[in-house]
Design a protein around this motif. Sequence first.
Motif, PDB file in Angstrom:
ATOM      1  N   SER A 101       0.822  -1.213   0.000  1.00 23.49           N
ATOM      2  CA  SER A 101       0.000   0.000   0.000  1.00 23.49           C
ATOM      3  C   SER A 101       0.855   1.262   0.000  1.00 23.49           C
ATOM      4  O   SER A 101       0.357   2.355  -0.270  1.00 23.49           O
ATOM      5  N   MET A 102       2.152   1.117   0.301  1.00 22.15           N
ATOM      6  CA  MET A 102       3.050   2.266   0.287  1.00 22.15           C
ATOM      7  C   MET A 102       3.420   2.688  -1.135  1.00 22.15           C
ATOM      8  O   MET A 102       4.025   3.746  -1.335  1.00 22.15           O
ATOM      9  N   GLU A 103       3.068   1.878  -2.120  1.00 18.63           N
ATOM     10  CA  GLU A 103       3.492   2.142  -3.491  1.00 18.63           C
ATOM     11  C   GLU A 103       3.009   3.488  -4.006  1.00 18.63           C
ATOM     12  O   GLU A 103       3.732   4.184  -4.731  1.00 18.63           O
ATOM     13  N   GLY A 104       1.792   3.869  -3.652  1.00 13.46           N
ATOM     14  CA  GLY A 104       1.251   5.131  -4.151  1.00 13.46           C
ATOM     15  C   GLY A 104       2.117   6.324  -3.795  1.00 13.46           C
ATOM     16  O   GLY A 104       2.462   7.140  -4.660  1.00 13.46           O
ATOM     17  N   LEU A 105       2.479   6.439  -2.527  1.00 13.44           N
ATOM     18  CA  LEU A 105       3.318   7.559  -2.105  1.00 13.44           C
ATOM     19  C   LEU A 105       4.724   7.445  -2.684  1.00 13.44           C
ATOM     20  O   LEU A 105       5.367   8.461  -2.992  1.00 13.44           O
ATOM     21  N   MET A 106       5.214   6.207  -2.846  1.00 15.53           N
ATOM     22  CA  MET A 106       6.528   6.011  -3.474  1.00 15.53           C
ATOM     23  C   MET A 106       6.510   6.550  -4.902  1.00 15.53           C
ATOM     24  O   MET A 106       7.454   7.211  -5.347  1.00 15.53           O
ATOM     25  N   ILE A 107       5.432   6.288  -5.635  1.00 14.84           N
ATOM     26  CA  ILE A 107       5.323   6.734  -7.019  1.00 14.84           C
ATOM     27  C   ILE A 107       5.321   8.255  -7.105  1.00 14.84           C
ATOM     28  O   ILE A 107       5.997   8.848  -7.950  1.00 14.84           O
ATOM     29  N   ILE A 108       4.559   8.898  -6.225  1.00 18.70           N
ATOM     30  CA  ILE A 108       4.504  10.362  -6.218  1.00 18.70           C
ATOM     31  C   ILE A 108       5.893  10.932  -5.925  1.00 18.70           C
ATOM     32  O   ILE A 108       6.343  11.898  -6.559  1.00 18.70           O
ATOM     33  N   GLY A 109       6.600  10.339  -4.955  1.00 12.30           N
ATOM     34  CA  GLY A 109       7.940  10.805  -4.621  1.00 12.30           C
ATOM     35  C   GLY A 109       8.927  10.584  -5.752  1.00 12.30           C
ATOM     36  O   GLY A 109       9.731  11.472  -6.075  1.00 12.30           O
ATOM     37  N   LEU A 110       8.874   9.413  -6.381  1.00 12.87           N
ATOM     38  CA  LEU A 110       9.789   9.105  -7.485  1.00 12.87           C
ATOM     39  C   LEU A 110       9.492   9.968  -8.706  1.00 12.87           C
ATOM     40  O   LEU A 110      10.417  10.350  -9.447  1.00 12.87           O
ATOM     41  N   PHE A 112       8.482  13.004  -8.666  1.00  9.53           N
ATOM     42  CA  PHE A 112       9.120  14.299  -8.414  1.00  9.53           C
ATOM     43  C   PHE A 112      10.636  14.195  -8.561  1.00  9.53           C
ATOM     44  O   PHE A 112      11.287  15.060  -9.151  1.00  9.53           O
ATOM     45  N   LEU A 113      11.208  13.094  -8.055  1.00  6.55           N
ATOM     46  CA  LEU A 113      12.661  12.908  -8.078  1.00  6.55           C
ATOM     47  C   LEU A 113      13.181  12.767  -9.499  1.00  6.55           C
ATOM     48  O   LEU A 113      14.200  13.366  -9.870  1.00  6.55           O
ATOM     49  N   PHE A 114      12.484  11.949 -10.328  1.00  2.83           N
ATOM     50  CA  PHE A 114      12.951  11.675 -11.685  1.00  2.83           C
ATOM     51  C   PHE A 114      12.562  12.764 -12.681  1.00  2.83           C
ATOM     52  O   PHE A 114      13.339  13.142 -13.550  1.00  2.83           O
ATOM     53  N   PHE A 115      11.304  13.235 -12.577  1.00  2.00           N
ATOM     54  CA  PHE A 115      10.775  14.116 -13.619  1.00  2.00           C
ATOM     55  C   PHE A 115      10.273  15.457 -13.091  1.00  2.00           C
ATOM     56  O   PHE A 115       9.642  16.208 -13.832  1.00  2.00           O
ATOM     57  N   ARG A 116      10.543  15.719 -11.813  1.00  2.00           N
ATOM     58  CA  ARG A 116      10.062  16.949 -11.186  1.00  2.00           C
ATOM     59  C   ARG A 116       8.548  17.086 -11.296  1.00  2.00           C
ATOM     60  O   ARG A 116       8.009  18.186 -11.418  1.00  2.00           O
ATOM     61  N   ALA A 164       7.217   0.614  -7.865  1.00  2.00           N
ATOM     62  CA  ALA A 164       6.984   2.057  -7.964  1.00  2.00           C
ATOM     63  C   ALA A 164       7.881   2.688  -9.030  1.00  2.00           C
ATOM     64  O   ALA A 164       7.452   3.579  -9.770  1.00  2.00           O
ATOM     65  N   ILE A 165       9.121   2.221  -9.122  1.00  2.00           N
ATOM     66  CA  ILE A 165      10.035   2.717 -10.156  1.00  2.00           C
ATOM     67  C   ILE A 165       9.501   2.363 -11.537  1.00  2.00           C
ATOM     68  O   ILE A 165       9.519   3.190 -12.464  1.00  2.00           O
ATOM     69  N   LYS A 236      -3.191   6.329 -19.454  1.00  2.00           N
ATOM     70  CA  LYS A 236      -3.336   7.172 -20.638  1.00  2.00           C
ATOM     71  C   LYS A 236      -4.333   8.301 -20.406  1.00  2.00           C
ATOM     72  O   LYS A 236      -4.320   9.310 -21.098  1.00  2.00           O
ATOM     73  N   TYR A 237      -5.216   8.100 -19.419  1.00  3.61           N
ATOM     74  CA  TYR A 237      -6.325   9.036 -19.239  1.00  3.61           C
ATOM     75  C   TYR A 237      -6.267   9.864 -17.961  1.00  3.61           C
ATOM     76  O   TYR A 237      -6.961  10.889 -17.862  1.00  3.61           O
ATOM     77  N   ILE A 238      -5.487   9.435 -16.974  1.00  5.05           N
ATOM     78  CA  ILE A 238      -5.450  10.171 -15.707  1.00  5.05           C
ATOM     79  C   ILE A 238      -3.995  10.416 -15.287  1.00  5.05           C
ATOM     80  O   ILE A 238      -3.093   9.688 -15.708  1.00  5.05           O
ATOM     81  N   PRO A 239      -3.759  11.424 -14.439  1.00  2.00           N
ATOM     82  CA  PRO A 239      -2.392  11.720 -13.984  1.00  2.00           C
ATOM     83  C   PRO A 239      -1.802  10.571 -13.165  1.00  2.00           C
ATOM     84  O   PRO A 239      -2.536   9.803 -12.527  1.00  2.00           O
ATOM     85  N   THR A 240      -0.494  10.474 -13.177  1.00  2.00           N
ATOM     86  CA  THR A 240       0.194   9.421 -12.427  1.00  2.00           C
ATOM     87  C   THR A 240      -0.127   9.500 -10.944  1.00  2.00           C
ATOM     88  O   THR A 240      -0.296   8.476 -10.275  1.00  2.00           O
ATOM     89  N   SER A 241      -0.217  10.720 -10.407  1.00  3.50           N
ATOM     90  CA  SER A 241      -0.491  10.879  -8.974  1.00  3.50           C
ATOM     91  C   SER A 241      -1.852  10.309  -8.592  1.00  3.50           C
ATOM     92  O   SER A 241      -2.002   9.695  -7.531  1.00  3.50           O
ATOM     93  N   LEU A 242      -2.860  10.470  -9.462  1.00  6.02           N
ATOM     94  CA  LEU A 242      -4.182   9.931  -9.174  1.00  6.02           C
ATOM     95  C   LEU A 242      -4.165   8.409  -9.237  1.00  6.02           C
ATOM     96  O   LEU A 242      -4.701   7.724  -8.359  1.00  6.02           O
ATOM     97  N   SER A 243      -3.546   7.854 -10.285  1.00  9.59           N
ATOM     98  CA  SER A 243      -3.487   6.391 -10.396  1.00  9.59           C
ATOM     99  C   SER A 243      -2.713   5.794  -9.225  1.00  9.59           C
ATOM    100  O   SER A 243      -3.032   4.702  -8.745  1.00  9.59           O
TER     101      SER A 243
END
Length: 290
Positions: A101-110, A112-116, A164-165, A236-243
């Motif tokens: 369940s931690m994957e969602g926050l990991m994705i948001i953090g990554l 920002f880290l990789f693509f700002r 998450a990566i 393809k249809y929603i932002p990464t943060s939402l998914s």
Amino acid sequence: MKSYTDERKGILLTILATLCWGGGMVLSKRSLSSADENSLFVVQLISAWACILIVTLIGGKLSLREWKHGWLGILEPGIAFYLVLVGLGRTSAINATILQSMEGLMIIGLSFLFFRGRASSRTLFWGALSTIGAILVTTKENILAGVSINSGDYLVLIGTLFAAIYVTLSSRIVGEKNSAESLLFWQLSYCTALVIGYLVLRGEFSPHVNQFNVYSVSSGALAYGMSFYFYLLGMKYIPTSLSAILLCLTPIFGVFFSVLFLSETINAQNIVGFAVILVSSVLVTRDFVA
């Protein structure tokens, strides 16, 4: 500019992905009672590869354009799912979903880290709340007394980081003019070939026909095949943060199927977690589609 209909489609596809992941994890746990991790992993990869090949051929989406992105399959389902599978053999299905369940926050953090990539404070709030809900859903002990973890849990957590990566990198690729079906086919092809080649070199590749049972085949098709298919399409249809936040729905389905098929139990704390995740998911999606 994505339309309201496209955003709803993306949300529905992502929810279907979490349903497949939750159900697939429980089926994997059930399959481990009659097979070792290596054999089960190979059977699941072959099943997922065959499933996506059929989907790709039926849709006429197979192309060579996406083959260069196939290496992402080494991250997930390759490294990520293998670590989770091994960890799952040492912990409970419910305990494993807590860490995933931690994957969602990991994705948001990554992201920002990789693509700002930036997420609003409201998005971060709903993401954190969904994660707390996921922890409540999947923890049997009183959360105030702490959560005990073992070596299996550590493997699941590391596997979740690789997942998450994978999602963070794939979100950039699938947003371009790439077919989600063909992209997933090449990723599974790379991953399956690498895993089988590795096991052959180690002399550990010995699959048997009886290992291709309904549990192992369906767990592979769901957790490694259709779940990624729906998720890549949804991105393809929603932002990464939402998914990423919607991934917190996975424990709900995981716990439901754990209770239904593995006779695991839930308590009042778990039910509170259910409510927190559902409320957070509804409110965050309303923010995005408003």
